[in-house]
Scaffold this motif. Structure first.
Motif, PDB file in Angstrom:
ATOM      1  N   GLY A 116      30.978  43.403  42.925  1.00 62.66           N
ATOM      2  CA  GLY A 116      31.852  42.439  43.576  1.00 62.66           C
ATOM      3  C   GLY A 116      31.072  41.505  44.478  1.00 62.66           C
ATOM      4  O   GLY A 116      31.501  40.406  44.778  1.00 62.66           O
ATOM      5  N   LYS A 124      31.625  53.814  40.696  1.00 67.73           N
ATOM      6  CA  LYS A 124      30.500  52.943  40.369  1.00 67.73           C
ATOM      7  C   LYS A 124      29.559  53.596  39.363  1.00 67.73           C
ATOM      8  O   LYS A 124      28.903  52.904  38.581  1.00 67.73           O
ATOM      9  CB  LYS A 124      29.756  52.553  41.645  1.00 67.73           C
ATOM     10  CG  LYS A 124      30.591  51.677  42.566  1.00 67.73           C
ATOM     11  CD  LYS A 124      29.947  51.502  43.921  1.00 67.73           C
ATOM     12  CE  LYS A 124      30.885  50.737  44.851  1.00 67.73           C
ATOM     13  NZ  LYS A 124      30.360  50.691  46.235  1.00 67.73           N
ATOM     14  N   ALA A 179      26.974  46.749  46.391  1.00 67.91           N
ATOM     15  CA  ALA A 179      28.226  47.101  45.722  1.00 67.91           C
ATOM     16  C   ALA A 179      28.653  46.036  44.731  1.00 67.91           C
ATOM     17  O   ALA A 179      28.431  44.860  44.935  1.00 67.91           O
ATOM     18  CB  ALA A 179      29.324  47.300  46.769  1.00 67.91           C
ATOM     19  N   LEU A 201      36.498  39.867  49.420  1.00 69.03           N
ATOM     20  CA  LEU A 201      35.186  40.450  49.139  1.00 69.03           C
ATOM     21  C   LEU A 201      34.774  41.414  50.240  1.00 69.03           C
ATOM     22  O   LEU A 201      34.326  42.535  49.980  1.00 69.03           O
ATOM     23  CB  LEU A 201      34.133  39.344  49.008  1.00 69.03           C
ATOM     24  CG  LEU A 201      34.034  38.607  47.676  1.00 69.03           C
ATOM     25  CD1 LEU A 201      33.157  37.367  47.840  1.00 69.03           C
ATOM     26  CD2 LEU A 201      33.466  39.514  46.595  1.00 69.03           C
ATOM     27  N   GLU A 202      34.929  40.972  51.478  1.00 70.72           N
ATOM     28  CA  GLU A 202      34.516  41.788  52.616  1.00 70.72           C
ATOM     29  C   GLU A 202      35.289  43.095  52.680  1.00 70.72           C
ATOM     30  O   GLU A 202      34.738  44.148  53.013  1.00 70.72           O
ATOM     31  CB  GLU A 202      34.695  41.005  53.913  1.00 70.72           C
ATOM     32  CG  GLU A 202      34.232  41.763  55.149  1.00 70.72           C
ATOM     33  CD  GLU A 202      34.411  40.957  56.421  1.00 70.72           C
ATOM     34  OE1 GLU A 202      33.950  41.426  57.479  1.00 70.72           O
ATOM     35  OE2 GLU A 202      35.009  39.871  56.356  1.00 70.72           O
ATOM     36  N   SER A 203      36.573  43.050  52.360  1.00 68.36           N
ATOM     37  CA  SER A 203      37.411  44.244  52.441  1.00 68.36           C
ATOM     38  C   SER A 203      37.401  45.049  51.151  1.00 68.36           C
ATOM     39  O   SER A 203      38.170  45.986  50.995  1.00 68.36           O
ATOM     40  CB  SER A 203      38.851  43.847  52.786  1.00 68.36           C
ATOM     41  OG  SER A 203      39.385  42.971  51.799  1.00 68.36           O
ATOM     42  N   ARG A 204      36.517  44.644  50.197  1.00 63.72           N
ATOM     43  CA  ARG A 204      36.342  45.375  48.937  1.00 63.72           C
ATOM     44  C   ARG A 204      37.615  45.420  48.102  1.00 63.72           C
ATOM     45  O   ARG A 204      37.910  46.407  47.420  1.00 63.72           O
ATOM     46  CB  ARG A 204      35.807  46.789  49.193  1.00 63.72           C
ATOM     47  CG  ARG A 204      34.456  46.802  49.880  1.00 63.72           C
ATOM     48  CD  ARG A 204      33.951  48.218  50.098  1.00 63.72           C
ATOM     49  NE  ARG A 204      32.705  48.225  50.823  1.00 63.72           N
ATOM     50  CZ  ARG A 204      31.492  48.115  50.267  1.00 63.72           C
ATOM     51  NH1 ARG A 204      31.405  47.982  48.959  1.00 63.72           N
ATOM     52  NH2 ARG A 204      30.400  48.139  50.996  1.00 63.72           N
ATOM     53  N   LYS A 205      38.389  44.341  48.124  1.00 63.12           N
ATOM     54  CA  LYS A 205      39.592  44.244  47.309  1.00 63.12           C
ATOM     55  C   LYS A 205      39.311  43.663  45.932  1.00 63.12           C
ATOM     56  O   LYS A 205      40.210  43.573  45.107  1.00 63.12           O
ATOM     57  CB  LYS A 205      40.639  43.379  48.023  1.00 63.12           C
ATOM     58  CG  LYS A 205      41.193  43.986  49.296  1.00 63.12           C
ATOM     59  CD  LYS A 205      42.228  43.064  49.926  1.00 63.12           C
ATOM     60  CE  LYS A 205      42.801  43.671  51.186  1.00 63.12           C
ATOM     61  NZ  LYS A 205      43.799  42.774  51.833  1.00 63.12           N
ATOM     62  N   THR A 206      38.068  43.256  45.688  1.00 59.26           N
ATOM     63  CA  THR A 206      37.719  42.640  44.407  1.00 59.26           C
ATOM     64  C   THR A 206      36.794  43.549  43.624  1.00 59.26           C
ATOM     65  O   THR A 206      36.120  44.423  44.167  1.00 59.26           O
ATOM     66  CB  THR A 206      37.019  41.293  44.628  1.00 59.26           C
ATOM     67  OG1 THR A 206      35.761  41.508  45.287  1.00 59.26           O
ATOM     68  CG2 THR A 206      37.874  40.367  45.464  1.00 59.26           C
ATOM     69  N   SER A 207      36.756  43.311  42.329  1.00 60.29           N
ATOM     70  CA  SER A 207      35.785  43.973  41.448  1.00 60.29           C
ATOM     71  C   SER A 207      35.358  42.957  40.411  1.00 60.29           C
ATOM     72  O   SER A 207      36.108  42.036  40.069  1.00 60.29           O
ATOM     73  CB  SER A 207      36.403  45.207  40.770  1.00 60.29           C
ATOM     74  OG  SER A 207      37.477  44.821  39.930  1.00 60.29           O
TER      75      SER A 207
END
Length: 302
Positions: A125, A155, A123, A289-295
């Motif tokens: 990020g 994506k 993914a 990063l782990e919780s997918r809050k970044t891009s």
């Protein structure tokens, strides 16, 4: 004494500790790859001082590869000069991912105009996701036809923005069937796979006669063992490379980094840095990063 992030045990972001250390003291890996809620962290050997003639006191430098330990205010590492045309944040963001992209495209398999390639990557990020983005941009600029697999429509839009000619949402379509349709059942010249277990067998099926499979990550887990006889029907090539084996000399290191910086400066490669954190906030950065809050890329700033 300087401040650095240290790792004393395996675990999630909570194991990243902001502590006083001596310069050169062994530090934990600069990146945690989160898979199924777990972080895999390697502990490298302590680096030894190196003397080089191409950098001077006061120069802006970067580093990538071994030895690991960049989560520190100061460190003894093999220095790579950063051109004045490249900002510090961009250099920090692109150096490791760009150098990985360079050896994948230029050495593991020399991509040229007319080649058809397939890219599976983790993914966006995460490190391998942005290697996938750079890999697609670079391959397209070289004249290759690029097929990218992604998990969501969001994506897919990003892959299209990177210039990919074909984008497959693998949660909605069978990527093997799609690749056969795109290539008229001829397969691709080379396939770059950082996903691992979930895509490995299908990846082999997508290759053309004497095609190349480059496995450079395993975000979904370690692939099942593959027998040599599985490669025989199409005389396939399979490699599991690492950056450190392609930058074993100072000349190789500087050549690889130099090509990356040149391509960024010319606009050949686009680097997206959407998040910055203070180095002391590494725990929060990894949690996000782990919780997918970044891009996009995430950069830690001392």
């Amino acid at each position: 004494m300087v401040k650095a992030i240290r790792v004393h045990e395996l675990g999630g972001p909570e194991v990243l500790k902001w502590e006083d250390v001596e310069i050169g003291e062994q530090l934990g890996l600069i990146l945690s790859i989160f898979t199924s809620g777990k972080a895999f962290i390697r502990l490298p050997q302590c680096p030894s001082p190196q003397t080089v003639s191409d950098v001077e006191v006061g120069d802006i430098v970067a580093y990538a590869g071994n030895p690991m330990g960049s989560y520190s205010e100061e460190q003894i590492l093999p220095a790579i000069p950063v051109p004045s045309s490249i900002s510090l944040v961009i250099a920090a963001s692109v150096i490791l991912k760009g150098m990985t992209t360079q050896f994948l495209l230029r050495h593991c398999f020399k991509v040229e105009g007319g080649h058809r390639i397939l890219v599976h990557a983790a993914a966006w990020g995460m490190l391998l996701g942005w290697v996938g983005s750079l890999l697609c941009q670079w391959a397209i600029a070289l004249g290759a036809t690029v097929i990218r697999t992604v998990s969501t429509k969001e994506k897919a839009a990003q892959a299209k923005d990177d210039g990919c000619h074909h984008v497959i949402i693998y949660k909605e379509e069978d990527f093997v069937v799609c690749v056969n349709e795109i290539t008229s059942s001829n397969g691709v010249d080379v396939l770059y796979d950082s996903v691992g277990k979930d895509t490995f067998q299908g990846s082999l099926a997508c290759l053309k006669l004497r095609g190349y499979m480059v496995s450079f990550g395993q975000s979904s887990g370690t692939p099942d063992p593959v027998s040599l006889s599985a490669l025989a029907p199409k005389s396939l090539f399979l490699t599991r490379p690492s950056l450190v084996q392609y930058t074993t000399t100072r000349d190789e290191l500087l050549e690889t980094a130099g090509e990356v910086f040149a391509n960024v400066a010319s606009g050949f490669l686009r680097v997206r840095v959407n998040h910055t954190y203070a180095l002391a906030q590494a725990t929060q950065a990894h949690a996000d990063l782990e919780s997918r809050k970044t891009s996009g890329s995430v950069v830690l700033i001392p």
